[in-house]
Design a protein around this motif. Structure first.
Motif, PDB file in Angstrom:
ATOM      1  N   ASN A  90     -18.257  57.893  18.680  1.00  0.00           N
ATOM      2  CA  ASN A  90     -18.639  57.877  20.432  1.00  0.00           C
ATOM      3  C   ASN A  90     -18.180  57.231  21.225  1.00  0.00           C
ATOM      4  O   ASN A  90     -18.173  57.066  22.486  1.00  0.00           O
ATOM      5  N   ILE A  91     -16.880  56.447  20.359  1.00  0.00           N
ATOM      6  CA  ILE A  91     -15.977  56.037  20.886  1.00  0.00           C
ATOM      7  C   ILE A  91     -14.339  56.924  21.747  1.00  0.00           C
ATOM      8  O   ILE A  91     -14.231  57.815  20.149  1.00  0.00           O
ATOM      9  N   PRO A  92     -14.024  57.023  22.131  1.00  0.00           N
ATOM     10  CA  PRO A  92     -12.379  57.588  22.314  1.00  0.00           C
ATOM     11  C   PRO A  92     -11.130  56.376  21.803  1.00  0.00           C
ATOM     12  O   PRO A  92     -11.278  55.224  21.468  1.00  0.00           O
ATOM     13  N   ALA A  93     -10.387  58.141  21.209  1.00  0.00           N
ATOM     14  CA  ALA A  93      -9.598  57.615  20.322  1.00  0.00           C
ATOM     15  C   ALA A  93      -8.154  57.507  20.657  1.00  0.00           C
ATOM     16  O   ALA A  93      -7.816  58.594  21.124  1.00  0.00           O
ATOM     17  N   VAL A  94      -7.487  56.909  20.363  1.00  0.00           N
ATOM     18  CA  VAL A  94      -5.767  56.989  20.526  1.00  0.00           C
ATOM     19  C   VAL A  94      -5.454  57.023  19.091  1.00  0.00           C
ATOM     20  O   VAL A  94      -5.167  55.614  19.097  1.00  0.00           O
ATOM     21  N   LEU A  95      -3.575  57.362  18.824  1.00  0.00           N
ATOM     22  CA  LEU A  95      -3.115  56.863  17.408  1.00  0.00           C
ATOM     23  C   LEU A  95      -1.849  56.866  18.018  1.00  0.00           C
ATOM     24  O   LEU A  95      -1.313  57.127  18.961  1.00  0.00           O
ATOM     25  N   VAL A  96      -1.474  55.434  17.528  1.00  0.00           N
ATOM     26  CA  VAL A  96      -0.949  54.792  17.925  1.00  0.00           C
ATOM     27  C   VAL A  96       0.588  55.087  16.432  1.00  0.00           C
ATOM     28  O   VAL A  96      -0.247  53.535  15.725  1.00  0.00           O
ATOM     29  N   LEU A  97       1.401  55.211  16.711  1.00  0.00           N
ATOM     30  CA  LEU A  97       2.237  55.305  15.234  1.00  0.00           C
ATOM     31  C   LEU A  97       3.985  53.990  16.193  1.00  0.00           C
ATOM     32  O   LEU A  97       4.417  53.991  16.967  1.00  0.00           O
ATOM     33  N   TYR A 156      -2.987  66.447  15.610  1.00  0.00           N
ATOM     34  CA  TYR A 156      -3.837  65.331  16.611  1.00  0.00           C
ATOM     35  C   TYR A 156      -4.025  65.379  18.024  1.00  0.00           C
ATOM     36  O   TYR A 156      -5.160  65.759  18.626  1.00  0.00           O
ATOM     37  N   ALA A 157      -2.756  66.334  18.604  1.00  0.00           N
ATOM     38  CA  ALA A 157      -3.297  66.652  20.173  1.00  0.00           C
ATOM     39  C   ALA A 157      -4.353  67.385  20.118  1.00  0.00           C
ATOM     40  O   ALA A 157      -4.714  67.056  21.895  1.00  0.00           O
ATOM     41  N   PRO A 158      -3.793  68.646  19.890  1.00  0.00           N
ATOM     42  CA  PRO A 158      -4.649  69.860  20.561  1.00  0.00           C
ATOM     43  C   PRO A 158      -6.403  69.292  19.884  1.00  0.00           C
ATOM     44  O   PRO A 158      -7.449  70.137  21.224  1.00  0.00           O
ATOM     45  N   LEU A 159      -6.888  68.616  19.263  1.00  0.00           N
ATOM     46  CA  LEU A 159      -8.209  67.779  19.468  1.00  0.00           C
ATOM     47  C   LEU A 159      -8.636  66.523  19.965  1.00  0.00           C
ATOM     48  O   LEU A 159      -9.859  66.064  20.132  1.00  0.00           O
ATOM     49  N   GLY A 160      -7.235  66.017  20.949  1.00  0.00           N
ATOM     50  CA  GLY A 160      -7.902  65.510  22.417  1.00  0.00           C
ATOM     51  C   GLY A 160      -7.217  64.105  22.012  1.00  0.00           C
ATOM     52  O   GLY A 160      -7.812  63.112  22.528  1.00  0.00           O
ATOM     53  N   TYR A 161      -6.899  63.921  21.249  1.00  0.00           N
ATOM     54  CA  TYR A 161      -6.578  62.410  20.592  1.00  0.00           C
ATOM     55  C   TYR A 161      -4.579  61.978  21.473  1.00  0.00           C
ATOM     56  O   TYR A 161      -3.947  62.395  20.863  1.00  0.00           O
ATOM     57  N   PRO A 162      -4.540  61.068  22.021  1.00  0.00           N
ATOM     58  CA  PRO A 162      -3.466  60.863  21.730  1.00  0.00           C
ATOM     59  C   PRO A 162      -3.362  60.173  21.022  1.00  0.00           C
ATOM     60  O   PRO A 162      -3.070  59.534  20.445  1.00  0.00           O
ATOM     61  N   VAL A 163      -1.160  60.636  21.051  1.00  0.00           N
ATOM     62  CA  VAL A 163      -0.102  60.756  20.136  1.00  0.00           C
ATOM     63  C   VAL A 163       0.736  59.587  20.618  1.00  0.00           C
ATOM     64  O   VAL A 163       1.502  60.020  21.228  1.00  0.00           O
ATOM     65  N   LEU A 164       0.970  58.106  19.613  1.00  0.00           N
ATOM     66  CA  LEU A 164       1.758  57.503  20.919  1.00  0.00           C
ATOM     67  C   LEU A 164       2.906  56.832  20.569  1.00  0.00           C
ATOM     68  O   LEU A 164       2.360  56.659  19.076  1.00  0.00           O
ATOM     69  N   ASP A 190     -23.489  62.909   8.445  1.00  0.00           N
ATOM     70  CA  ASP A 190     -22.697  64.775   7.422  1.00  0.00           C
ATOM     71  C   ASP A 190     -21.729  63.662   8.111  1.00  0.00           C
ATOM     72  O   ASP A 190     -21.186  63.355   9.124  1.00  0.00           O
ATOM     73  N   ALA A 191     -20.774  64.071   6.824  1.00  0.00           N
ATOM     74  CA  ALA A 191     -19.145  64.034   7.696  1.00  0.00           C
ATOM     75  C   ALA A 191     -18.678  64.503   8.698  1.00  0.00           C
ATOM     76  O   ALA A 191     -17.567  64.493   9.327  1.00  0.00           O
ATOM     77  N   ALA A 192     -19.441  65.812   8.658  1.00  0.00           N
ATOM     78  CA  ALA A 192     -18.728  66.630   9.501  1.00  0.00           C
ATOM     79  C   ALA A 192     -18.927  65.535  11.003  1.00  0.00           C
ATOM     80  O   ALA A 192     -18.511  66.428  12.179  1.00  0.00           O
ATOM     81  N   GLN A 193     -19.509  65.078  11.120  1.00  0.00           N
ATOM     82  CA  GLN A 193     -19.612  63.927  12.606  1.00  0.00           C
ATOM     83  C   GLN A 193     -18.697  63.479  12.680  1.00  0.00           C
ATOM     84  O   GLN A 193     -18.369  63.150  13.762  1.00  0.00           O
ATOM     85  N   GLY A 194     -17.248  62.802  12.030  1.00  0.00           N
ATOM     86  CA  GLY A 194     -16.687  62.576  12.745  1.00  0.00           C
ATOM     87  C   GLY A 194     -15.333  63.506  13.020  1.00  0.00           C
ATOM     88  O   GLY A 194     -14.228  62.775  12.627  1.00  0.00           O
ATOM     89  N   PHE A 195     -15.739  65.044  12.446  1.00  0.00           N
ATOM     90  CA  PHE A 195     -14.741  65.378  12.769  1.00  0.00           C
ATOM     91  C   PHE A 195     -14.548  66.632  13.790  1.00  0.00           C
ATOM     92  O   PHE A 195     -15.714  67.189  14.307  1.00  0.00           O
ATOM     93  N   ARG A 196     -14.197  66.974  15.088  1.00  0.00           N
ATOM     94  CA  ARG A 196     -13.813  67.404  16.445  1.00  0.00           C
ATOM     95  C   ARG A 196     -14.512  68.891  15.743  1.00  0.00           C
ATOM     96  O   ARG A 196     -14.993  69.890  16.827  1.00  0.00           O
TER      97      ARG A 196
END
Length: 295
Positions: A106-113, A131-139, A231-237
């Motif tokens: 339950n921690i918000p995540a940001v993807l840094v490239l 990833y952007a449609p899932l709510g993960y910022p991609v920087l 369950d692995a599904a818990q890790g996928f929004r």
């Protein structure tokens, strides 16, 4: 003796180094009655303590928003998943493992490239589409010359942030460019609590941009043992959003008919790479559980 509240900045060898809300540092132990309870106490926890001078006795662990198991750290605002665009080439599976770790905790995540200058044509568009449609910022950033860091600083300032990712992606270079004074501040904190920053494998909070960077030795290697979920599904929004929509309760989203997740993959509503990562993580978690039962 006075009652104080504060935050654990570092744990070491049975001692807890707490920065009080009054600005005073306290070297603390845990009160006996609290030891008798089944509890986990971590860097980042807010606590109540009885203080005498610069020493204290922790009497209560205050409610936490989240907890990472490995590294053990509580109340994290952001997990920055750092990957290189090339050298080393990024892996969708590793990205999804780290994001699953954040999601399960339950921690918000940001993807840094990082190493954006080495990105193949169309690379960013591909990852943003996933990833952007899932709510993960991609920087996109270039840590070696400090490009693209303003957006990241805006996101993580005044926050407690964990940086994770494979080795070689430039996390240290990135942190040095984000705040050149980080090493100096690290030294000041370490001097105050009497330990060097690399003398422990436990997490430590380091002052950074009005918040903290979590110094997490060994966190670069993403290990599924860190994934605490049934369950692995818990890790996928996108899979959690379809809970209860399958024909069968307890659907694994692998072989069952009338599966809402598989239908969404076929329709292009769930990225094929994400579904493949889910299947692989599910298999690895099952193998991990089997090994645990045998030991």
């Amino acid at each position: 003796m006075s009652q104080q509240t504060g935050r654990i900045i570092k744990t070491y060898n049975g001692y807890y180094y707490v920065l009080g809300d009054n600005g005073t540092w306290y070297t603390c132990k845990v009160r006996g009655r609290l030891k008798q309870k089944r509890f986990v106490i971590a860097a980042g926890d807010r606590v109540e303590l009885d203080a005498a001078g610069e020493e204290g006795m922790i009497t209560e662990i205050l409610p936490r928003r989240n907890l990472l198991q490995r590294p053990l750290v509580a109340n994290v605002d952001w997990l920055a998943a750092v990957f290189a665009c090339a050298d080393p080439d990024p892996s969708f599976l590793l990205i999804d493992k780290l994001l699953a770790l954040a999601e399960a905790a339950n921690i918000p995540a940001v993807l840094v490239l990082n190493k954006a200058d080495l990105a193949p044509e169309g690379f960013f568009d591909r990852l943003e589409a996933v990833y952007a449609p899932l709510g993960y910022p991609v920087l996109q950033v270039e840590a070696k010359n400090g490009k693209g860091l303003d957006a990241l600083l805006e996101k993580i300032s005044d926050s407690t942030v964990v940086f994770g990712g494979p080795s070689g992606v430039g996390k240290s270079t990135l942190l040095n460019h984000l705040n050149p004074e980080l090493s100096l501040k690290t030294g000041q904190v370490s001097a105050k609590i009497g330990r060097g920053r690399h003398t422990t494998r436990f997490a430590e909070l380091l002052p950074f941009q009005g918040g903290y960077i979590v110094d997490t030795p060994g966190f670069g290697n993403i290990d599924l043992a860190e994934l605490v979920m049934d369950d692995a599904a818990q890790g996928f929004r996108e899979l959690k959003a379809r809970a209860g929509q399958c024909r069968f309760s307890g659907c694994t989203h692998t072989h069952e008919p009338d599966c809402a997740v598989k239908a969404a993959v076929a329709a292009g509503e769930i990225a094929a790479s994400r579904y493949e990562s889910y299947c692989m993580i599910r298999q690895e978690l099952a193998a991990q559980k089997k090994r645990g039962q045998k030991s």
